[in-house]
Motif scaffolding. Sequence first.
Motif, PDB file in Angstrom:
ATOM      1  N   ILE A   1       0.953  -1.280   0.063  1.00  0.00           N
ATOM      2  CA  ILE A   1       0.173   0.052   0.006  1.00  0.00           C
ATOM      3  C   ILE A   1       0.894   1.304  -0.069  1.00  0.00           C
ATOM      4  CG2 ILE A   1      -1.640   1.153   1.193  1.00  0.00           C
ATOM      5  CD1 ILE A   1      -2.899  -1.370   2.170  1.00  0.00           C
ATOM      6  N   PRO A   2       1.796   1.518   1.062  1.00  0.00           N
ATOM      7  CA  PRO A   2       2.675   2.693   1.004  1.00  0.00           C
ATOM      8  C   PRO A   2       3.318   2.971  -0.231  1.00  0.00           C
ATOM      9  CG  PRO A   2       2.918   1.486   2.978  1.00  0.00           C
ATOM     10  CD  PRO A   2       2.197   0.463   1.941  1.00  0.00           C
ATOM     11  N   LEU A   3       3.886   1.983  -1.146  1.00  0.00           N
ATOM     12  CA  LEU A   3       4.580   2.335  -2.209  1.00  0.00           C
ATOM     13  C   LEU A   3       3.813   1.686  -3.640  1.00  0.00           C
ATOM     14  CD1 LEU A   3       7.921   1.098  -0.654  1.00  0.00           C
ATOM     15  CD2 LEU A   3       7.277   3.313  -1.142  1.00  0.00           C
ATOM     16  N   ALA A   4       2.526   1.765  -3.474  1.00  0.00           N
ATOM     17  CA  ALA A   4       1.864   1.131  -4.583  1.00  0.00           C
ATOM     18  C   ALA A   4       2.191   1.738  -5.992  1.00  0.00           C
ATOM     19  CB  ALA A   4       0.422   1.329  -4.308  1.00  0.00           C
ATOM     20  N   GLN A   5       2.561   3.165  -6.064  1.00  0.00           N
ATOM     21  CA  GLN A   5       2.918   3.621  -7.201  1.00  0.00           C
ATOM     22  C   GLN A   5       4.375   2.976  -7.771  1.00  0.00           C
ATOM     23  OE1 GLN A   5       1.389   7.607  -8.545  1.00  0.00           O
ATOM     24  NE2 GLN A   5       1.655   7.856  -6.399  1.00  0.00           N
ATOM     25  N   PHE A   6       5.268   2.969  -6.841  1.00  0.00           N
ATOM     26  CA  PHE A   6       6.543   2.516  -7.072  1.00  0.00           C
ATOM     27  C   PHE A   6       6.484   0.844  -7.577  1.00  0.00           C
ATOM     28  CE2 PHE A   6      10.332   0.034  -5.510  1.00  0.00           C
ATOM     29  CZ  PHE A   6      11.320   0.541  -6.556  1.00  0.00           C
ATOM     30  N   PHE A   7       5.513   0.242  -6.743  1.00  0.00           N
ATOM     31  CA  PHE A   7       5.396  -1.215  -7.015  1.00  0.00           C
ATOM     32  C   PHE A   7       5.056  -1.414  -8.614  1.00  0.00           C
ATOM     33  CE2 PHE A   7       2.927  -5.055  -7.033  1.00  0.00           C
ATOM     34  CZ  PHE A   7       3.941  -6.007  -6.559  1.00  0.00           C
ATOM     35  N   PHE A   8       3.928  -0.712  -8.697  1.00  0.00           N
ATOM     36  CA  PHE A   8       3.132  -0.658 -10.083  1.00  0.00           C
ATOM     37  C   PHE A   8       4.194  -0.364 -11.087  1.00  0.00           C
ATOM     38  CE2 PHE A   8       0.839   1.956 -13.721  1.00  0.00           C
ATOM     39  CZ  PHE A   8       0.043   0.566 -14.221  1.00  0.00           C
ATOM     40  N   SER A   9       4.980   0.765 -11.104  1.00  0.00           N
ATOM     41  CA  SER A   9       5.872   1.227 -12.016  1.00  0.00           C
ATOM     42  C   SER A   9       7.013  -0.055 -12.614  1.00  0.00           C
ATOM     43  CB  SER A   9       6.812   2.499 -11.498  1.00  0.00           C
ATOM     44  OG  SER A   9       5.943   3.430 -11.374  1.00  0.00           O
ATOM     45  N   VAL A  10       7.551  -0.596 -11.279  1.00  0.00           N
ATOM     46  CA  VAL A  10       8.495  -1.681 -11.551  1.00  0.00           C
ATOM     47  C   VAL A  10       7.751  -3.026 -12.222  1.00  0.00           C
ATOM     48  CG1 VAL A  10       9.943  -3.240 -10.482  1.00  0.00           C
ATOM     49  CG2 VAL A  10       9.986  -0.778  -9.648  1.00  0.00           C
ATOM     50  N   VAL A  11       6.612  -3.352 -11.843  1.00  0.00           N
ATOM     51  CA  VAL A  11       5.679  -4.366 -12.121  1.00  0.00           C
ATOM     52  C   VAL A  11       5.687  -4.196 -13.719  1.00  0.00           C
ATOM     53  CG1 VAL A  11       3.723  -5.769 -12.382  1.00  0.00           C
ATOM     54  CG2 VAL A  11       5.120  -5.287  -9.948  1.00  0.00           C
ATOM     55  N   LEU A  12       5.103  -2.939 -14.355  1.00  0.00           N
ATOM     56  CA  LEU A  12       4.634  -2.522 -15.519  1.00  0.00           C
ATOM     57  C   LEU A  12       5.999  -2.532 -16.364  1.00  0.00           C
ATOM     58  CD1 LEU A  12       2.921  -1.563 -17.578  1.00  0.00           C
ATOM     59  CD2 LEU A  12       3.324   0.956 -16.735  1.00  0.00           C
ATOM     60  N   ALA A  13       6.936  -2.037 -15.791  1.00  0.00           N
ATOM     61  CA  ALA A  13       8.226  -2.116 -16.585  1.00  0.00           C
ATOM     62  C   ALA A  13       9.013  -3.460 -16.999  1.00  0.00           C
ATOM     63  CB  ALA A  13       9.373  -1.183 -15.856  1.00  0.00           C
ATOM     64  N   LEU A  14       9.125  -4.362 -15.844  1.00  0.00           N
ATOM     65  CA  LEU A  14       9.214  -5.667 -16.095  1.00  0.00           C
ATOM     66  C   LEU A  14       8.291  -6.201 -16.735  1.00  0.00           C
ATOM     67  CD1 LEU A  14      10.133  -6.496 -12.355  1.00  0.00           C
ATOM     68  CD2 LEU A  14      11.479  -6.229 -14.080  1.00  0.00           C
ATOM     69  N   GLY A  15       7.027  -6.189 -16.805  1.00  0.00           N
ATOM     70  CA  GLY A  15       5.949  -6.732 -17.918  1.00  0.00           C
ATOM     71  C   GLY A  15       6.200  -6.505 -19.435  1.00  0.00           C
ATOM     72  N   LEU A  16       6.656  -5.251 -19.369  1.00  0.00           N
ATOM     73  CA  LEU A  16       7.025  -4.840 -20.867  1.00  0.00           C
ATOM     74  C   LEU A  16       7.912  -5.676 -21.407  1.00  0.00           C
ATOM     75  CD1 LEU A  16       6.247  -1.064 -20.631  1.00  0.00           C
ATOM     76  CD2 LEU A  16       4.917  -2.635 -21.938  1.00  0.00           C
ATOM     77  N   HIS A  17       9.110  -5.617 -20.643  1.00  0.00           N
ATOM     78  CA  HIS A  17      10.389  -6.397 -20.925  1.00  0.00           C
ATOM     79  C   HIS A  17      10.091  -7.778 -21.114  1.00  0.00           C
ATOM     80  CE1 HIS A  17      14.689  -6.628 -21.729  1.00  0.00           C
ATOM     81  NE2 HIS A  17      14.620  -7.584 -21.020  1.00  0.00           N
TER      82      HIS A  17
END
Length: 430
Positions: A229-245
């Motif tokens: 929860i506290p780092l949801a945006q950071f978590f989402f950003s990393v997951v999105l970038a990893l997912g794209l790769h």
Amino acid sequence: MAFLKLKLHWQILIALALAIIVGLLVGEDGNLFGVTFSAVFDFIGQLFLNALKMLIVPLIVSSIIIGVASLGDSDNLGRLGAKTIGYYALTSLLAILIGLSVVNLIQPGVVEGSAQEIFGLNANAAEFEAQFADKGADDIVAIFLRMIPTNVVDAAANTQMLGLIFFSLLYGFFMTRIANQHAEVQYNFFNGMFQIMMKITDLVMRFAPLGVFALVAKTIASTGLEAFIPLAQFFFSVVLALGLHFLVTLPLLLHVLGGVSPLRHYRAVSPALLTAFSTASSSATLPLTMECVEKNAGVSNKTTSFVLPLGATINMDGTALYECVAVMFIAQAYGIELGLATQFIVVLLALLTSIGVAGIPAASLVAIAIILSAVGLPLEGLGLLLAVDRILDMLRTAVNVTGDSAGAVIIAKSEGEQGILEPEPGAAPA
């Protein structure tokens, strides 16, 4: 028992699902007769990890020596080595650029109010903003110094894989430059060691579902789902970038450069990907990765033994991507806008440090510390990452292993190998 008759990747998937449910139910303080479930999970998980790590040094040494010796002349070694290094540099750079684009677009560290107060940061941005300079050069140089170990035994004992790989490359190369009667003895010895290590690997992997269950259950029990929860945006950003790769870049490379079906490749290496996710260790997963790529994908032992051990050490797509996003996120949290020149330094350092990061859980935190120092950001920013680092470590390790396995397939195809990822007779096209 029906469970034991299932294929390994299905056993691991079931273990993952059960681990999430059990971890949420028992929590960190759940116990039986005074013994916490978390402690039991930790014990079983460590046994499994230790068993995997036990295989690493003898497997890497024997596989690289045999792989290089099998290449024969130096022309083959140079060609295969150039292709491998070139592929790994390309994929790591693409991963970093994806991470940089995502973090600049989403800007997860930019929040309403004072980000420093929200994240509990004490350092004053004004005090260190002027310190942006090219630091940490000694740390980067040290990565390359470790390539030539002063003591091979010490390098093996401390799992300094860059030095061990360099020595094994030299050993295998010069094995082909001595008299045949001596070379044959050496080749048979290391080939025998490699075959034995693969047999032991098969034994250890029979217990993979149990180890995966324990490792994931412990993580869920200790952090719970609220850790995001506290780092949801950071978590989402990393997951999105990893997912794209993972879902775009690597499949495109497999299709365009390798001429193979990405879906068929992911099916072939799925046991290794699931194990990488659960253990968060590309080195510990290496034995299974080699087995999947060779037996399921159809890549020759010659290519597998050279490309994958090298990739487990120097090809860290997910790690390099994560380092870049993490540093940019910390800078945003402090309200520091990094210019293009500084972002270029971050990209370069992420590429270089990812080469020297050990394939073990949380090792990238050390590399992030080097980059933070290099661009003048305080190390206290690392505290922001701890809440979600474990889960993201698991994800980026799976991406690391995917990049390695895809590289083995692409390089094998470029070498003219046949029968790679071909459909089974009567199977529908992937």
